[in-house]
Each structure stands twice: as structure tokens, then as C-alpha cells.
Scaffold this motif. Sequence first.
Motif, PDB file in Angstrom:
ATOM      1  N   ALA A  13      28.964  29.453  43.029  1.00 28.40           N
ATOM      2  CA  ALA A  13      29.856  29.699  44.169  1.00 28.40           C
ATOM      3  C   ALA A  13      31.178  30.299  43.711  1.00 28.40           C
ATOM      4  CB  ALA A  13      30.095  28.404  44.945  1.00 28.40           C
ATOM      5  N   ASP A  14      31.709  29.827  42.572  1.00 29.19           N
ATOM      6  CA  ASP A  14      32.962  30.374  42.040  1.00 29.19           C
ATOM      7  C   ASP A  14      32.807  31.852  41.699  1.00 29.19           C
ATOM      8  OD1 ASP A  14      34.156  27.847  42.161  1.00 29.19           O
ATOM      9  OD2 ASP A  14      33.679  27.371  40.067  1.00 29.19           O
ATOM     10  N   VAL A  15      31.682  32.185  41.088  1.00 30.79           N
ATOM     11  CA  VAL A  15      31.436  33.570  40.686  1.00 30.79           C
ATOM     12  C   VAL A  15      31.334  34.474  41.911  1.00 30.79           C
ATOM     13  CG1 VAL A  15      29.740  35.117  39.605  1.00 30.79           C
ATOM     14  CG2 VAL A  15      30.353  32.954  38.502  1.00 30.79           C
ATOM     15  N   ARG A  16      30.538  34.070  42.893  1.00 29.82           N
ATOM     16  CA  ARG A  16      30.381  34.888  44.104  1.00 29.82           C
ATOM     17  C   ARG A  16      31.718  35.036  44.828  1.00 29.82           C
ATOM     18  NH1 ARG A  16      25.949  37.133  45.104  1.00 29.82           N
ATOM     19  NH2 ARG A  16      26.731  37.835  47.084  1.00 29.82           N
ATOM     20  N   GLU A  17      32.459  33.955  44.925  1.00 32.43           N
ATOM     21  CA  GLU A  17      33.756  34.000  45.610  1.00 32.43           C
ATOM     22  C   GLU A  17      34.703  34.972  44.912  1.00 32.43           C
ATOM     23  OE1 GLU A  17      37.500  31.008  46.351  1.00 32.43           O
ATOM     24  OE2 GLU A  17      35.491  30.153  46.478  1.00 32.43           O
TER      25      GLU A  17
END
Length: 113
Positions: free
Chosen positions: A24-28
Motif C-alpha cells: 500500500a505504501d508503494v502504490r500510494e
Amino acid sequence: MLVPMSRGILATSTARLAPGVSVADVREAWEGAYAGERFVRVLPEGYFPRTNDTTGANTALMGIAVDENAGRVVVVSAIDNLVKGTAGAAIQSANLALGLPEHAGLPVNGVAP
């Protein structure tokens, strides 16, 4: 990658993730970085671009995945090197220099069926 195709560039890039970084951190981070960019699109999770998706467009498409076992982010990107390459960059730069909208005359959708 060397593949039989008429045009386009397909690149697969990887990078190490810092400990504790989630999918989720990467996509965000990616979606936030390119949110206002007309010519760059981050594809939905689980989707990866094909060079045909960009044929005739001044668009870079990116598919993102995280390999949690290896601790790496994997990005697959595709462009049409004839439009997004120097020709598209010249038009985009001329638009900016002349005070025109940056996207004038530059398609964002590919033309392949």
C-alpha cells in the motif's frame, strides 16, 4: 527485453524496498507522484502495460508490484518511442515555450485495437 514488436519500449525495473514498506505504501507513493501528470498513468493493481497500449500516444503506462519475499518493488513501464520519444517531447516543449497547453496536439490514448 528484446521482443518481436513493431515499435515501443517495454522496461522492467526493480528496486530494494526499505524494511517495513508495504504494498500500500508503494502504490500510494507512485500514485501520489504521478497524480497530476496527464502523460503518465499508474495502472490498477494487478495490471501491467503492453507496448500496444501506448501505440500512437504520448503516454507512459506503469504497472507496479511488490515482491515481498525478495523485498523489491517491480515496475513494468511501456511507451511508444515514436510519440513519447523525441517527437512528442519536441511538441510538448514547443507548447510550453509558446504558452500553449502542454498537451495540445498530443494524444493520451493509444490507437491499437
